[in-house]
Scaffold this active site. Structure first.
Site, PDB file in Angstrom:
ATOM      1  CE  LYS A 269       2.981   6.728  -3.783  1.00 15.66           C
ATOM      2  NZ  LYS A 269       4.118   6.789  -3.128  1.00 15.66           N
TER       3      LYS A 269
ATOM      4  CB  ILE B 267       7.192  13.579   0.301  1.00 17.38           C
ATOM      5  CG1 ILE B 267       6.413  14.126  -1.348  1.00 17.38           C
ATOM      6  CG2 ILE B 267       5.619  13.366   1.096  1.00 17.38           C
ATOM      7  CD1 ILE B 267       7.301  13.899  -2.362  1.00 17.38           C
TER       8      ILE B 267
ATOM      9  NE  ARG C 270       9.776   5.657  -0.122  1.00 18.16           N
ATOM     10  CZ  ARG C 270       8.980   6.691   0.107  1.00 18.16           C
ATOM     11  NH1 ARG C 270      10.326   6.612   1.671  1.00 18.16           N
ATOM     12  NH2 ARG C 270       8.988   7.921   0.315  1.00 18.16           N
TER      13      ARG C 270
ATOM     14  CG  HIS D 195      -0.758   6.815   4.762  1.00 20.07           C
ATOM     15  ND1 HIS D 195      -0.875   6.274   3.864  1.00 20.07           N
ATOM     16  CD2 HIS D 195       0.321   7.646   5.751  1.00 20.07           C
ATOM     17  CE1 HIS D 195       0.601   7.415   3.394  1.00 20.07           C
ATOM     18  NE2 HIS D 195       0.954   7.144   4.233  1.00 20.07           N
TER      19      HIS D 195
HETATM   20  N1  LIG Z   1       3.392  11.774  -3.795  1.00 12.94           N
HETATM   21  C1  LIG Z   1       4.874  11.207  -4.038  1.00 12.94           C
HETATM   22  O1  LIG Z   1       5.663  12.019  -5.353  1.00 12.94           O
HETATM   23  C2  LIG Z   1       5.903  10.708  -2.793  1.00 12.94           C
HETATM   24  C3  LIG Z   1       5.142  10.622  -2.147  1.00 12.94           C
HETATM   25  N2  LIG Z   1       5.469   9.957  -0.758  1.00 12.94           N
HETATM   26  C4  LIG Z   1       4.298   9.206   0.233  1.00 12.94           C
HETATM   27  O2  LIG Z   1       4.434  10.244   0.973  1.00 12.94           O
HETATM   28  C5  LIG Z   1       4.773   9.410   2.761  1.00 12.94           C
HETATM   29  C6  LIG Z   1       5.948  10.018   3.219  1.00 12.94           C
HETATM   30  O3  LIG Z   1       7.202   9.805   2.770  1.00 12.94           O
HETATM   31  P1  LIG Z   1       8.545  10.292   3.025  1.00 12.94           P
HETATM   32  O4  LIG Z   1       8.457  11.446   2.948  1.00 12.94           O
HETATM   33  O5  LIG Z   1       9.130  10.292   2.204  1.00 12.94           O
HETATM   34  O6  LIG Z   1       8.725  10.029   4.109  1.00 12.94           O
HETATM   35  P2  LIG Z   1       9.309  10.367   6.175  1.00 12.94           P
HETATM   36  O7  LIG Z   1      10.574   9.615   5.875  1.00 12.94           O
HETATM   37  O8  LIG Z   1       9.994  11.738   5.524  1.00 12.94           O
HETATM   38  O9  LIG Z   1       8.086  10.308   6.581  1.00 12.94           O
HETATM   39  C7  LIG Z   1       7.307  10.880   7.009  1.00 12.94           C
HETATM   40  C8  LIG Z   1       6.992  11.643   8.227  1.00 12.94           C
HETATM   41  O10 LIG Z   1       6.870  10.390   9.261  1.00 12.94           O
HETATM   42  C9  LIG Z   1       6.809  10.400  10.130  1.00 12.94           C
HETATM   43  N3  LIG Z   1       6.607   9.471  11.319  1.00 12.94           N
HETATM   44  C10 LIG Z   1       5.970   9.031  12.252  1.00 12.94           C
HETATM   45  N4  LIG Z   1       6.321   7.565  12.501  1.00 12.94           N
HETATM   46  C11 LIG Z   1       6.702   7.336  11.858  1.00 12.94           C
HETATM   47  C12 LIG Z   1       7.711   5.999  12.310  1.00 12.94           C
HETATM   48  N5  LIG Z   1       7.662   5.661  13.101  1.00 12.94           N
HETATM   49  N6  LIG Z   1       8.911   6.307  11.345  1.00 12.94           N
HETATM   50  C13 LIG Z   1       9.071   7.430  10.495  1.00 12.94           C
HETATM   51  N7  LIG Z   1       8.923   7.728  10.427  1.00 12.94           N
HETATM   52  C14 LIG Z   1       7.955   7.797  11.206  1.00 12.94           C
HETATM   53  C15 LIG Z   1       8.074  10.951  10.675  1.00 12.94           C
HETATM   54  O11 LIG Z   1       7.292  12.291  11.602  1.00 12.94           O
HETATM   55  P3  LIG Z   1       7.851  13.434  12.447  1.00 12.94           P
HETATM   56  O12 LIG Z   1       8.408  13.873  11.774  1.00 12.94           O
HETATM   57  O13 LIG Z   1       7.153  13.375  13.010  1.00 12.94           O
HETATM   58  O14 LIG Z   1       8.977  13.089  12.784  1.00 12.94           O
HETATM   59  C16 LIG Z   1       8.236  11.764   9.288  1.00 12.94           C
HETATM   60  O15 LIG Z   1       8.652  12.926   8.997  1.00 12.94           O
HETATM   61  C17 LIG Z   1       4.864   8.415   2.162  1.00 12.94           C
HETATM   62  O16 LIG Z   1       3.448   7.244   2.307  1.00 12.94           O
HETATM   63  C18 LIG Z   1       4.847   7.921   1.024  1.00 12.94           C
HETATM   64  O17 LIG Z   1       4.256   7.107   0.159  1.00 12.94           O
HETATM   65  C19 LIG Z   1       6.268   9.868  -0.361  1.00 12.94           C
HETATM   66  C20 LIG Z   1       7.159   9.787  -2.089  1.00 12.94           C
HETATM   67  C21 LIG Z   1       6.910  11.008  -2.701  1.00 12.94           C
HETATM   68  O1  LIG Z   2       6.998   9.852  -6.449  1.00 14.69           O
HETATM   69  C1  LIG Z   2       7.987   8.459  -6.046  1.00 14.69           C
HETATM   70  O2  LIG Z   2       9.218   8.673  -5.766  1.00 14.69           O
HETATM   71  C2  LIG Z   2      10.018   7.930  -5.003  1.00 14.69           C
HETATM   72  C3  LIG Z   2       9.545   6.692  -4.130  1.00 14.69           C
HETATM   73  O3  LIG Z   2       9.822   6.932  -3.514  1.00 14.69           O
HETATM   74  C4  LIG Z   2       8.513   7.743  -3.440  1.00 14.69           C
HETATM   75  O4  LIG Z   2       7.454   7.142  -2.278  1.00 14.69           O
HETATM   76  C5  LIG Z   2       6.873   7.892  -4.753  1.00 14.69           C
HETATM   77  O5  LIG Z   2       5.601   8.265  -4.296  1.00 14.69           O
END
Ligand SMILES: NC(=O)C1=CN([C@@H]2O[C@H](COP(=O)(O)OP(=O)(O)OC[C@H]3O[C@@H](n4cnc5c(N)ncnc54)[C@H](OP(=O)(O)O)[C@@H]3O)[C@@H](O)[C@H]2O)C=CC1
Ligand SMILES: O=C1OC[C@@H](O)[C@H](O)[C@H]1O
Length: 440
Positions: A119, A36, A191, A101
């Protein structure tokens, strides 16, 4: 007609004007090479003169290096702690699995960094209370901590709220949904893992919940009265590996001091497309894409002569006169720059006692890519700013002590949101997500 505005907005989002950076620009570090971050921070930062994305940290150094190269990030750290120990970093973007988080936000705050926290803020309300009431967070000179509910910062959503507040009639019903079709979230995704704070209510479900809370008032207590969920079952052998993971959730709430019908719905894999023209057995295999949306129904009000009835009172159904019942819908508050629409639908009825003698509908459609004309905020914001760009603007304003747009997500709201998610899980018969056992 060719949608020039849309093309122009999308082009500018993809290739934003690059701002030259001020000397005291905030240097942000990305915790995790997340999916993200490019959308939520890296791209929005390009047009902000006070933000530099200075570093990324990942568990795997090579992955972090590649990510840094891809996005032009100068510093690479091989651990999250190394990022927090870097004195050149002012602020941290925490986009880790939800279950991390609490730990990494508190560590970052302890290191004196401002935090933009994805979030949902934490795994559950226990963590959220500990975090947002922590003396390091509540101190007068504490770093800034913001839960990244990006959609709230866009003028489109704020215009929708203003339209609701300015409309006649008390709120009767609020419904909000966010459904994504199958194929968007991969099978091994964070997720779908309970230990990492996964689940639909923690993810796509947080948005409709946040929306209905914004609409009814964040001080209102939402008590779940009915919650239905579909368990995530990727295996064909009938075994459920993650029985605590809701793949879809629908919840109905009672509001503390009123008779508002509040419903939300989230779905990671919504199906049932073309259900009106295909047999159910076919339709249930098809994705059913739909815009995220929030719908608000207000009580009918009498608009002709002076009436002794108060808005929403039962007397209205038997008295004669001209009544209007308004419904407001916001389509796509989450990616409003791509497309959004606010519908203001007035259902008129003329009554003679219980008899309806005439009825008609008047609908007004609005969009709001910026604040209203003449509002000083409109001179600062741009029509092409995404929800994330608006959010970054306000995060920086808060750090710099500037006035800003006035939109903010404070700790009280973040805690109340987590409490409502926990209550929703409990009503469904599921466990709130696990509390971190890391001592910080
Ligand atoms: N505001 C928005 O629109 C959005 C918000 N989100 C939120 O952002 C956060 C991350 O989502 P997203 O980017 O999709 O996630 P990713 O699948 O890209 O994971 C995020 C990071 O988590 C790290 N990580 C640490 N421990 C673990 C583990 N045990 N297993 C897997 N990953 C791990 C990885 O870091 P490393 O690089 O160190 O390996 C990875 O880069 C969530 O809280 C999600 O709710 C997500 C999408 C949209
Ligand atoms: O904005 C979003 O869209 C897809 C979701 O899975 C993500 O976590 C959310 O923040």
């Amino acid at each position: 007609m060719f949608p020039f505005d849309l093309v122009q907005r999308l082009y500018t989002i993809a290739f934003p004007p690059t701002a030259s950076k001020n000397e005291d620009a905030i240097r942000i570090g990305l915790l995790g090479a997340s999916k993200i971050a490019p959308v939520a921070v890296v791209n929005p930062a390009k047009s902000h003169p006070d933000v530099i994305v200075a570093a990324v940290a990942a568990r795997d150094f090579d992955r972090a290096k590649k990510y840094a190269q891809d996005y032009g990030i100068p510093i690479v750290h091989s651990s999250y702690q190394a990022m927090l120990d870097d004195p050149s970093i002012d602020a941290i973007y925490v986009a880790l699995p939800n279950g991390l988080h609490y730990e990494w936000t508190l560590r970052a705050i302890r290191a004196g960094k401002h935090v933009l926290l994805e979030k949902p803020s934490c795994s559950n309300a226990i963590e959220a209370k500990k975090l947002f009431t922590h003396p390091l967070v509540t101190a007068s000179n504490a770093p800034v901590l913001l839960e990244a509910f990006h959609y709230q910062f866009h003028p489109g959503w704020q215009t929708f709220l203003s339209e609701i507040r300015a409309s006649p009639g008390a709120i009767q019903a609020v419904h909000a949904l966010f459904h994504v079709p199958p194929g968007i979230i991969n099978p091994g995704d964070i997720r779908f893992q309970y230990s990492l704070g996964g689940g639909c209510m923690m993810d796509v479900g947080t948005y409709p919940l946040s929306m209905v809370r914004q609409i009814v008032g964040r001080d209102k207590f939402l008590e779940p009265v009915e919650v239905k969920y579909r368990v995530h079952q990727p295996r064909k052998d009938g075994i459920v590996d993650e029985p605590q993971i809701d793949e879809a959730t629908e919840a109905q709430y009672r509001v503390s001091d009123g008779a508002i019908d509040v419903r939300i719905s989230g779905d990671f894999m919504t199906k049932g497309g073309l259900s009106s023209i295909l047999p159910t057995s076919w339709s249930r295999r098809l994705p059913s894409p739909q815009w995220p949306k929030a719908t608000v129904t207000l009580a009918p009000v009498r608009v002709d002569a002076v009436s002794s009835s108060s808005p929403g009172s039962s007397e209205q159904s038997t008295s004669s006169g001209h009544f209007v019942q308004r419904t407001l819908i916001m389509w796509n508050p989450l990616i409003p720059t791509f497309y959004h629409r606010i519908d203001i639908v007035d259902q008129h009825t003329l009554r003679e006692g219980e008899r309806v003698t005439q009825s008609w509908t008047e609908t007004e459609y609005k969009t709001a890519y910026n604040w209203p004309v003449g509002d000083p905020r409109a001179a600062v914001y741009r029509d092409w700013w995404t929800t994330y760009r608006c959010q970054l603007e306000e995060f920086v304003n808060r750090i710099k002590g500037r006035q800003g747009s006035g939109v903010w997500v404070d700790g009280v709201e973040s805690v109340a949101q987590m409490e409502t998610i926990d209550r929703t899980y409990e009503k469904a018969g599921l466990q709130p997500r696990p509390t971190s056992n890391v001592a910080i």
